[in-house]
Design a protein around this motif. Structure first.
Motif, short mmCIF file in Angstrom:
data_model
loop_
_atom_site.label_atom_id
_atom_site.label_comp_id
_atom_site.label_asym_id
_atom_site.label_seq_id
_atom_site.Cartn_x
_atom_site.Cartn_y
_atom_site.Cartn_z
N ALA A 16 -6.06 -7.66 12.97
CA ALA A 16 -6.60 -6.49 12.28
C ALA A 16 -5.97 -6.35 10.90
O ALA A 16 -6.60 -5.84 9.97
CB ALA A 16 -6.35 -5.24 13.11
N LEU A 17 -4.75 -6.85 10.74
CA LEU A 17 -4.08 -6.81 9.44
C LEU A 17 -4.82 -7.67 8.41
O LEU A 17 -4.92 -7.30 7.24
CB LEU A 17 -2.62 -7.27 9.59
N ALA A 18 -5.37 -8.80 8.86
CA ALA A 18 -6.14 -9.67 7.96
C ALA A 18 -7.39 -8.95 7.48
O ALA A 18 -7.79 -9.09 6.32
CB ALA A 18 -6.50 -10.97 8.65
N THR A 19 -8.03 -8.19 8.34
CA THR A 19 -9.23 -7.44 7.95
C THR A 19 -8.88 -6.41 6.89
O THR A 19 -9.60 -6.27 5.89
CB THR A 19 -9.85 -6.75 9.18
N VAL A 20 -7.82 -5.71 7.11
CA VAL A 20 -7.38 -4.71 6.13
C VAL A 20 -7.04 -5.41 4.81
O VAL A 20 -7.39 -4.90 3.73
CB VAL A 20 -6.17 -3.92 6.68
N ALA A 21 -6.42 -6.58 4.85
CA ALA A 21 -6.07 -7.32 3.64
C ALA A 21 -7.33 -7.73 2.89
O ALA A 21 -7.38 -7.64 1.65
CB ALA A 21 -5.22 -8.54 3.98
N PHE A 22 -8.38 -8.20 3.62
CA PHE A 22 -9.64 -8.56 2.97
C PHE A 22 -10.24 -7.37 2.25
O PHE A 22 -10.69 -7.48 1.10
CB PHE A 22 -10.67 -9.08 4.00
N VAL A 23 -10.26 -6.23 2.89
CA VAL A 23 -10.84 -5.03 2.29
C VAL A 23 -10.03 -4.60 1.07
O VAL A 23 -10.59 -4.28 0.01
CB VAL A 23 -10.95 -3.90 3.34
N VAL A 24 -8.72 -4.60 1.18
CA VAL A 24 -7.87 -4.19 0.05
C VAL A 24 -8.03 -5.13 -1.14
O VAL A 24 -8.17 -4.68 -2.29
CB VAL A 24 -6.39 -4.10 0.50
N VAL A 25 -8.05 -6.42 -0.87
CA VAL A 25 -8.23 -7.39 -1.96
C VAL A 25 -9.60 -7.22 -2.59
O VAL A 25 -9.74 -7.25 -3.83
CB VAL A 25 -8.01 -8.83 -1.45
N GLY A 26 -10.62 -7.02 -1.81
CA GLY A 26 -11.97 -6.82 -2.35
C GLY A 26 -12.06 -5.57 -3.21
O GLY A 26 -12.64 -5.60 -4.31
N VAL A 27 -11.50 -4.48 -2.75
CA VAL A 27 -11.52 -3.24 -3.53
C VAL A 27 -10.72 -3.41 -4.82
O VAL A 27 -11.12 -2.93 -5.88
CB VAL A 27 -10.98 -2.06 -2.67
N ALA A 28 -9.59 -4.13 -4.75
CA ALA A 28 -8.78 -4.35 -5.95
C ALA A 28 -9.54 -5.21 -6.97
O ALA A 28 -9.50 -4.92 -8.18
CB ALA A 28 -7.46 -5.02 -5.58
#
Length: 124
Positions: A16-28
C-alpha cells in the motif's frame, strides 16, 4: 511496460506504501508542470511586446546599403627565412592576401567550353 497492470499490482495489498508513493509522485509532477507553466507566463508578460508594423525598420530612400568594395585580391607569398630555419607564426604577415595590381574581373571566354564537363571543345 503496462502502467495500469503495474498500478494494480502495486495496489494489490502487499504494498500500500507503493500506491501512496505513485500518487504522491504523480501529484508532485503535475504540480511542478503547472508551476513551471505559470512562471513562464509571468515572465513572458513582463517582456516588451513585439514591434508594431509602423515601428519596423525601413529601407533608406537611396535603396539597400551594400559594401561597394569589390577589389581583386591575390595571395601573399610565403617569406623565406635567410638562415634556413622555419618561421614562427609571429614572423608571418598578418593576412593571407593583399590587394592585386590587376583589378579587372576575369570574363568568360566565348571559345572555351565553360566549366568542366559542359561538352565544350576544351583547351586548345
Amino acid at each position: 511496460m503496462d502502467t495500469i497492470a503495474t498500478t494494480v499490482l502495486a495496489a494489490s495489498g502487499k504494498s500500500a506504501l507503493a500506491t501512496v508513493a505513485f500518487v504522491v509522485v504523480g501529484v508532485a509532477l503535475v504540480g511542478g508542470l503547472i508551476w513551471a507553466f505559470r512562471l513562464g507566463a509571468k515572465i513572458r508578460s513582463r517582456e516588451p511586446a513585439p514591434p508594431r508594423p509602423e515601428e519596423q525598420p525601413r529601407m533608406p530612400a537611396s535603396g539597400p546599403v551594400r559594401e561597394e568594395s569589390h577589389g581583386a585580391r591575390e595571395p601573399n607569398e610565403m617569406p623565406r627565412p635567410e638562415d634556413g630555419e622555419r618561421l614562427t607564426p609571429h614572423e608571418l604577415r598578418p593576412t593571407g592576401s593583399r590587394e592585386s595590381d590587376e583589378q579587372s574581373r576575369p570574363r568568360w571566354n566565348p571559345e572555351s567550353g565553360g566549366s568542366f564537363g559542359s561538352g565544350g571543345p576544351g583547351a586548345r
